[in-house]
Design an enzyme around this catalytic site. Structure first.
Site, PDB file in Angstrom:
ATOM      1  N   GLY A 158       5.117 -87.389  -4.584  1.00  0.00           N
ATOM      2  CA  GLY A 158       5.894 -85.567  -5.063  1.00  0.00           C
ATOM      3  C   GLY A 158       7.101 -85.458  -5.706  1.00  0.00           C
ATOM      4  N   HIS A 159       7.398 -85.010  -5.868  1.00  0.00           N
ATOM      5  CA  HIS A 159       9.091 -84.476  -6.024  1.00  0.00           C
ATOM      6  C   HIS A 159       9.607 -84.225  -5.160  1.00  0.00           C
ATOM      7  CE1 HIS A 159       8.256 -84.374 -10.428  1.00  0.00           C
ATOM      8  NE2 HIS A 159       8.497 -86.198 -10.539  1.00  0.00           N
ATOM      9  N   GLY A 195       4.989 -77.624  -5.126  1.00  0.00           N
ATOM     10  CA  GLY A 195       3.772 -77.959  -6.570  1.00  0.00           C
ATOM     11  C   GLY A 195       3.256 -79.506  -6.515  1.00  0.00           C
ATOM     12  N   HIS A 196       4.788 -80.047  -6.857  1.00  0.00           N
ATOM     13  CA  HIS A 196       4.870 -81.051  -7.620  1.00  0.00           C
ATOM     14  C   HIS A 196       3.534 -82.909  -7.006  1.00  0.00           C
ATOM     15  CE1 HIS A 196       7.875 -79.497 -10.622  1.00  0.00           C
ATOM     16  NE2 HIS A 196       6.580 -79.010 -11.028  1.00  0.00           N
ATOM     17  N   TYR A 197       3.127 -82.701  -6.630  1.00  0.00           N
ATOM     18  CA  TYR A 197       1.904 -83.520  -5.656  1.00  0.00           C
ATOM     19  C   TYR A 197       1.297 -84.641  -6.374  1.00  0.00           C
ATOM     20  CZ  TYR A 197       4.238 -80.238  -2.940  1.00  0.00           C
ATOM     21  OH  TYR A 197       5.247 -79.147  -2.154  1.00  0.00           O
TER      22      TYR A 197
END
Length: 581
Positions: free
Chosen positions: A331-332, A500-502
Site C-alpha cells: 500500500g501507499h 485507498g491505495h492497497y
C-alpha cells in the site's frame, strides 16, 4: 437454505471501475450480466448540492460502515491484530461505484519497469541487489501488451492531460487537454525545472471539456469546485463508473444491478466457481446465484477475503512462503510524507481546485535513478496538488507552533492561503512477512472471520521515503518559501488506511506456484473465476492505481469473452504447465 435463483451467464461482484468495466463490456457483447453491489444504489442526482465538508470529509458519509465490517491490523508479526473501527483511520468506498466515485481522479500509467521489475533489477544490478525477504516478481504481462487497454480506459473516463516528458510510449494522446495551471502550480513547475526536472500536469479524470466517450456517455466540464476526493460529483464532471460504464451497461438491456446485496461466499466444486451466496441486506433473505462465469471486481480486501472464506486457492503461509491467496500485500502508506512550504509575503487561492489538479515530475520514479549505491529499490513521483481546501480541515502552521491557544490561532489564520505542500509518492515493494489472512479472533456480523492485515515497515521503505522527502524539501526551498518543514517519517506502520491505495492478495503472474491469476486475471485454480482489481498487483508502483485497474479490467473483459466464445479452458499457458485454451 439459500433461495435458488436462475442461472446467469456473467455474475459480477462489485460496481466500481473493475466490476463496472467488465459489466459494460460483457453486456455490450450480448451476455446477460448481473452485478451485485453491497452498498446502496446511487446516481448523479444523489450528489446534488452536497458540498458539505462536515458530512463527507469529517464524517465520511460515503465510506464503509466499520462497525459491521472492517479489517484487523498489526504492524508486527508477533502481536495481536486489532479491528480498525474509527472512520478517520480507514476510508473504503461503499455504494454503487464504490471508491471509484469519490476518488480524486489522478490517472497514471505504471512504468514498463514495474511489469518486469524482477527481470530488470537482476539484469541491471544482479540478484544480490534484492534483499532477503523481498518478494518482487514480474507481472506476466509487459507494458507494451497492456498499453492498448490503458488507452481504452483513458478514453472511457475522459482523461485530461499532457505528455509526460519521461513517460512510456503511448499509442495516442489523452482525449482532453490538461487542467488549468494555477499560479502555485506554475511556481512549483518553475522551481522543479530550475533544478533540472521534467514537469507535466497530472493526468486527470476531472474533464476539461464537455466530453462524449466512445460508448456515447457524456462527462461534463469540471467547474473546479473543490469537492472531489470523498465526494460524488454533482456536475457529472468526474469520470466515474456511474456516468460511464454503468450507464453503458444499463443501456444494453442485458444488465441488472442489485444493490444492497452482500456476497458472503463463492461456491466452488473443486474445479470451477458455480455461483455465489449473497444476502439481500434490506430483507435479510439469502440467495444462491449460479453463473457460467463469476467475476470478483470488488476492493482488494473484499476480493481476497471472499477467496479465503470460500477456500479457493491455497492460502499464503509466511513461514514457508508457500501458497498465494493473501500474498504480497502492499500500500501507499508512506506516500503521505513530503515538505510543506510557508510563505510570509505570498498568497494563493487554495480554496478552488479539483481532485487531480496538480503537476509532478518523474525524474526519481521507478528505476530512472541509478540504485547501485543506494540502499533501496524503486523510486517515487514528486507532485503538488490543489484539491481545494475546505474551511474546517485546514490549519497548516509551521513546525514548532503550539497545537492550541492564541499563537496557534494567529498562525493558522496568517498562513491560510500561504502554504503549499510538495509530496513524494513511493513505489511499495512486497515482503514475505506482509500479507493478508483470516483473523483468528475477530468476526463480522455474520460470524465470519475478518480479514487481517500484517504490514511492517522496513529499512527499504524508510530509506526510500527519506530520500523522497529531501527531494521535496529541495523543491520547496527553490520555490522561495520562507519556512520549509520536511515531514518526519514514522518508524512503524500506524495501522491507518486512509488513501485507498492497497494492493495484492490475489496477485498476477505466469506461474501458479507464485501467483493466483494469469494475465487475464483468470484464476489458475478455477478457470471460470476472474478476480479483477488492485488485488492483482504483485507490487505497488509509485503512481495512483486506478489507471492500471482500469486497463486490467479491459484486459479481463477481453479474456472472459474469449473464454465464453471458445468453450472455456485456461487462456494462458502457465510457466509450469502446457495447459492452454
Amino acid at each position: 437454505m439459500p433461495e435458488q435463483l436462475d442461472k446467469v451467464e456473467v455474475l459480477v461482484v462489485g460496481s466500481g471501475w473493475a466490476g463496472g468495466i467488465v459489466s459494460a463490456e460483457m453486456a455490450k457483447e450480448g451476455y446477460d450480466v448481473v452485478c451485485l453491489e453491497r452498498g446502496e444504489e446511487k446516481s448523479v442526482e444523489d450528489y446534488m448540492h452536497v458540498k458539505d465538508e462536515l458530512r463527507f470529509t469529517s464524517r465520511h458519509e460515503m465510506m464503509q460502515d466499520l462497525s459491521s465490517e472492517t479489517v484487523t491490523s498489526r504492524h508486527k508479526r508477533n502481536i495481536t491484530a486489532l479491528p480498525v473501527r474509527m472512520q478517520d483511520d480507514m476510508n473504503v468506498g461503499n455504494d454503487v461505484g464504490g471508491g471509484s466515485v469519490h476518488w480524486s481522479g489522478v490517472t497514471f500509467r505504471f512504468l514498463p519497469y514495474d511489469f518486469e521489475i524482477h527481470t530488470q533489477t537482476v539484469d541491471r544490478y544482479g540478484e544480490e541487489k534484492i534483499p532477503e525477504g523481498m518478494t518482487i516478481q514480474d507481472w506476466g504481462i509487459s507494458y507494451e501488451e497492456l498499453e492498448p487497454y490503458y488507452d481504452r480506459f483513458e478514453k472511457t473516463a475522459g482523461i485530461s492531460g499532457e505528455p509526460n516528458p519521461l513517460g512510456p510510449d503511448r499509442s495516442d494522446d489523452y482525449p482532453n487537454p490538461p487542467m488549468v495551471e494555477t499560479p502555485n502550480i506554475r511556481l512549483f513547475r518553475d522551481a522543479a525545472e530550475n533544478l533540472g526536472n521534467h514537469t507535466y500536469m497530472l493526468p486527470a479524470a476531472n474533464s476539461t471539456t464537455n466530453y462524449e466517450n466512445p460508448d456515447g456517455q457524456n462527462v461534463a466540464q469540471c467547474q473546479y469546485c473543490a469537492f472531489c476526493s470523498a465526494y460524488g460529483c454533482d456536475y457529472g464532471a468526474k469520470g466515474d463508473p456511474i456516468v460511464t460504464v454503468l450507464a453503458t451497461a444499463e443501456e444494453t438491456g442485458n444488465f441488472e444491478l442489485r444493490a444492497k446485496s452482500n456476497v458472503r461466499r463463492v461456491n466452488y466444486d473443486g474445479e470451477k466457481a458455480t455461483g455465489v451466496i449473497y444476502e439481500d441486506a434490506t430483507t435479510g433473505i439469502e440467495y444462491e446465484q449460479p453463473a457460467d462465469v463469476v467475476v470478483l471486481g470488488a476492493f482488494t480486501f473484499t476480493n481476497t477475503r471472499l477467496l479465503l472464506l470460500s477456500e479457493i486457492g491455497t492460502p499464503y503461509n509466511p513461514d514457508t512462503v508457500e501458497g498465494v491467496i493473501g500474498k504480497n500485500f502492499t500500500g501507499h502508506f508512506l506516500s503521505k510524507y513530503g515538505a510543506v512550504a510557508f510563505f510570509n509575503d505570498r498568497k494563493f487561492n487554495l480554496h478552488m481546485g479539483a481532485g487531480a489538479l496538480g503537476a509532478g515530475f518523474d525524474d526519481y520514479a521507478g528505476d530512472y535513478i541509478d540504485h547501485t549505491d543506494l540502499d533501496f529499490l524503486h523510486g517515487g513521483e514528486v507532485e503538488i496538488r490543489q484539491y481545494g481546501d475546505g474551511p474546517i480541515d485546514n490549519n497548516a502552521v509551521p513546525e514548532g507552533t503550539p497545537n492550541w491557544g492564541q499563537e496557534f490561532k494567529e498562525k493558522s489564520l496568517y498562513y491560510t492561503n500561504r502554504n503549499l505542500r510538495v509530496h513524494f509518492q513511493v513505489g511499495t515493494l512486497p515482503w514475505s512477512f506482509n500479507y493478508l489472512d483470516l483473523d483468528p479472533t475477530y468476526k463480522d456480523q455474520y460470524g465470519d472471520p475478518l480479514l487481517r492485515v500484517t504490514n511492517e515497515y522496513t529499512d527499504q521503505d524508510r530509506n526510500l521515503m527519506s530520500y523522497g522527502v529531501e527531494v521535496c524539501r529541495e523543491v520547496a526551498e527553490e520555490m522561495g518559501a520562507d519556512i520549509v518543514d520536511a515531514e518526519e517519517i514514522s518508524e512503524e506502520f500506524d495501522n491507518t488506511f486512509t488513501g485507498g491505495h492497497y494492493a495484492g492478495g490475489v496477485i498476477m503472474g505466469d506461474d501458479p506456484e507464485t501467483s493466483a491469476v494469469n494475465n487475464y486475471l483468470q484464476m489458475w485454480d478455477a478457470e471460470n473465476l476472474f478476480v479483477v482489481g488492485a488485488s492483482a498487483f504483485p507490487h505497488f508502483g509509485n503512481y495512483n492505481p486506478t489507471g492500471t485497474v482500469g486497463a486490467l479490467a479491459y484486459r479481463a473483459a477481453e479474456g472472459i469473452e474469449e473464454y465464453l466464445n471458445n468453450g472455456g479452458g485456461q487462456l494462458v499457458s502457465s510457466k509450469n504447465s502446457t495447459q492452454k485454451a
